[in-house]
Design a protein around this motif. Sequence first.
Motif, PDB file in Angstrom:
ATOM      1  N   MET A  89     -26.859 -40.578-116.092  1.00 39.81           N
ATOM      2  CA  MET A  89     -27.401 -39.998-117.475  1.00 39.81           C
ATOM      3  C   MET A  89     -26.415 -39.111-118.225  1.00 39.81           C
ATOM      4  O   MET A  89     -26.502 -39.055-119.572  1.00 39.81           O
ATOM      5  CB  MET A  89     -28.865 -38.996-117.015  1.00 39.81           C
ATOM      6  N   ARG A  90     -25.546 -38.600-117.455  1.00 34.87           N
ATOM      7  CA  ARG A  90     -24.517 -37.578-118.185  1.00 34.87           C
ATOM      8  C   ARG A  90     -23.480 -38.590-118.966  1.00 34.87           C
ATOM      9  O   ARG A  90     -23.376 -38.335-120.015  1.00 34.87           O
ATOM     10  CB  ARG A  90     -23.640 -36.988-117.124  1.00 34.87           C
ATOM     11  N   LEU A  91     -23.246 -39.862-118.261  1.00 34.81           N
ATOM     12  CA  LEU A  91     -22.520 -40.678-119.115  1.00 34.81           C
ATOM     13  C   LEU A  91     -23.248 -41.237-120.428  1.00 34.81           C
ATOM     14  O   LEU A  91     -22.596 -41.621-121.473  1.00 34.81           O
ATOM     15  CB  LEU A  91     -22.032 -41.795-118.156  1.00 34.81           C
ATOM     16  N   ILE A  92     -24.569 -41.569-119.930  1.00 37.27           N
ATOM     17  CA  ILE A  92     -24.966 -42.400-121.015  1.00 37.27           C
ATOM     18  C   ILE A  92     -25.439 -41.374-122.324  1.00 37.27           C
ATOM     19  O   ILE A  92     -25.172 -41.720-123.364  1.00 37.27           O
ATOM     20  CB  ILE A  92     -26.726 -42.806-120.625  1.00 37.27           C
ATOM     21  N   ALA A  93     -25.631 -40.040-121.866  1.00 37.97           N
ATOM     22  CA  ALA A  93     -25.775 -39.112-123.048  1.00 37.97           C
ATOM     23  C   ALA A  93     -24.590 -38.918-123.841  1.00 37.97           C
ATOM     24  O   ALA A  93     -24.452 -38.852-125.099  1.00 37.97           O
ATOM     25  CB  ALA A  93     -26.079 -37.646-122.283  1.00 37.97           C
ATOM     26  N   THR A  94     -23.258 -38.723-122.915  1.00 38.02           N
ATOM     27  CA  THR A  94     -21.954 -38.766-123.868  1.00 38.02           C
ATOM     28  C   THR A  94     -21.832 -40.191-124.665  1.00 38.02           C
ATOM     29  O   THR A  94     -21.185 -39.996-125.898  1.00 38.02           O
ATOM     30  CB  THR A  94     -20.747 -38.652-122.887  1.00 38.02           C
ATOM     31  N   PRO A 149     -10.361 -38.803-112.149  1.00 36.17           N
ATOM     32  CA  PRO A 149     -10.111 -37.939-113.146  1.00 36.17           C
ATOM     33  C   PRO A 149     -10.613 -38.057-114.611  1.00 36.17           C
ATOM     34  O   PRO A 149     -11.073 -37.183-115.312  1.00 36.17           O
ATOM     35  CB  PRO A 149      -8.515 -38.059-113.462  1.00 36.17           C
ATOM     36  N   GLU A 150     -10.757 -39.425-115.170  1.00 31.68           N
ATOM     37  CA  GLU A 150     -11.439 -39.686-116.250  1.00 31.68           C
ATOM     38  C   GLU A 150     -12.850 -39.330-116.298  1.00 31.68           C
ATOM     39  O   GLU A 150     -13.355 -38.782-117.131  1.00 31.68           O
ATOM     40  CB  GLU A 150     -11.403 -41.294-116.561  1.00 31.68           C
ATOM     41  N   ALA A 155     -17.524 -36.322-117.921  1.00 30.33           N
ATOM     42  CA  ALA A 155     -18.934 -35.722-117.438  1.00 30.33           C
ATOM     43  C   ALA A 155     -18.856 -34.507-116.793  1.00 30.33           C
ATOM     44  O   ALA A 155     -20.022 -33.459-117.096  1.00 30.33           O
ATOM     45  CB  ALA A 155     -19.335 -36.645-116.418  1.00 30.33           C
ATOM     46  N   GLY A 156     -17.735 -33.790-116.241  1.00 28.03           N
ATOM     47  CA  GLY A 156     -17.537 -32.517-115.803  1.00 28.03           C
ATOM     48  C   GLY A 156     -17.458 -32.942-114.216  1.00 28.03           C
ATOM     49  O   GLY A 156     -17.796 -33.822-113.540  1.00 28.03           O
ATOM     50  N   PHE A 159     -20.251 -33.560-110.863  1.00 27.25           N
ATOM     51  CA  PHE A 159     -21.126 -34.725-110.864  1.00 27.25           C
ATOM     52  C   PHE A 159     -20.726 -35.599-109.450  1.00 27.25           C
ATOM     53  O   PHE A 159     -21.134 -35.985-108.271  1.00 27.25           O
ATOM     54  CB  PHE A 159     -21.381 -35.663-112.021  1.00 27.25           C
ATOM     55  N   LEU A 160     -19.405 -35.904-109.463  1.00 25.66           N
ATOM     56  CA  LEU A 160     -18.538 -36.460-108.465  1.00 25.66           C
ATOM     57  C   LEU A 160     -18.437 -35.676-107.160  1.00 25.66           C
ATOM     58  O   LEU A 160     -18.442 -36.231-105.941  1.00 25.66           O
ATOM     59  CB  LEU A 160     -17.232 -37.166-108.844  1.00 25.66           C
ATOM     60  N   GLU A 161     -18.392 -34.390-107.518  1.00 26.89           N
ATOM     61  CA  GLU A 161     -18.554 -33.328-106.415  1.00 26.89           C
ATOM     62  C   GLU A 161     -19.539 -33.410-105.731  1.00 26.89           C
ATOM     63  O   GLU A 161     -19.467 -33.526-104.431  1.00 26.89           O
ATOM     64  CB  GLU A 161     -18.167 -31.801-106.887  1.00 26.89           C
ATOM     65  N   GLN A 162     -20.863 -33.380-106.129  1.00 28.93           N
ATOM     66  CA  GLN A 162     -22.132 -33.529-105.531  1.00 28.93           C
ATOM     67  C   GLN A 162     -22.380 -34.803-104.802  1.00 28.93           C
ATOM     68  O   GLN A 162     -22.688 -34.960-103.613  1.00 28.93           O
ATOM     69  CB  GLN A 162     -23.167 -33.210-106.631  1.00 28.93           C
ATOM     70  N   ILE A 163     -21.672 -36.131-105.378  1.00 28.83           N
ATOM     71  CA  ILE A 163     -21.922 -37.078-104.749  1.00 28.83           C
ATOM     72  C   ILE A 163     -21.133 -37.164-103.655  1.00 28.83           C
ATOM     73  O   ILE A 163     -21.497 -37.830-102.531  1.00 28.83           O
ATOM     74  CB  ILE A 163     -21.307 -38.372-105.820  1.00 28.83           C
TER      75      ILE A 163
END
Length: 281
Positions: A89-94, A149-150, A155-156, A159-163
Amino acid sequence: MDPTFDASIYVRAPVINIANGVTLAHALVAACPEAAPENVAKACTKLKAAGEAGQKALTARRRENGALSEEDVRGLDREADGSFGALRMRLIATSMLPAERYPQARRAGELVKELFGDDGLSFLTAEYSVQNTVMTSIVEHIQEADLQPEIDAIAGPEFLEQIGNVLPRYDVMVRDRLQKEVAATSNLATVMRAIQSAIVSYATKVVGMVDEDEPATIEAVRKALRPLDAHREAGARRGQGGAKGEAATSAPAAPAGPGAPVAPGTPGTGTDGGGALSAPV
């Protein structure tokens, strides 16, 4: 001898699962003739022991299933669903931002397609093991393509930290469930084969009580083995759709006698800390 008496139907291994196998064993033991010959009595004792072992195995299986809290599993599944859903959703919003003013918008749209494809989040509705495989493949792609990194920049990093936090725990949960299921099913299959074998051995010896010159012995044998008749008739009704199916707690079993049919019945490591994204191994 009574021409209607067919001994062969009693000495074939019955089609059972663990639950009705235990019930059948108990019923046969209860119907054992009081003044049975020594060989029949000994076979009956062994059948009783097999039935009791089956009951214990069935109880242990249910206890193991109950030890893993389904509420905890569902909670972990919701956390994993939300983590991957939030990233998408974050990527879609961006990607919806004006590309001429926000250059990362175009790349965000490309990442949505690259990571989630045309199916989007449909994998989140699959069974746990399938979902685990898809989630792991997404993380592995991010690692192999060096996209972290990208993605963090767009997204910040949260998100990947939580995953990276939830996926190893999810993987452990899935592997643990599969291993317990395989172990329990294998054990139940062994116990069920023992019940089948004990039933065949007992029934064979009971049939041996028939004396061609004594019609009363046929009736005594029929009475002792009536539970097998009832079991066979119930199976025929189920085959015709006339009764509900057996309990789900079952396992594959091999024939206890030559050519006899049987009815068929499914440690990860990781850390729960955040930080760098890592796929379970």
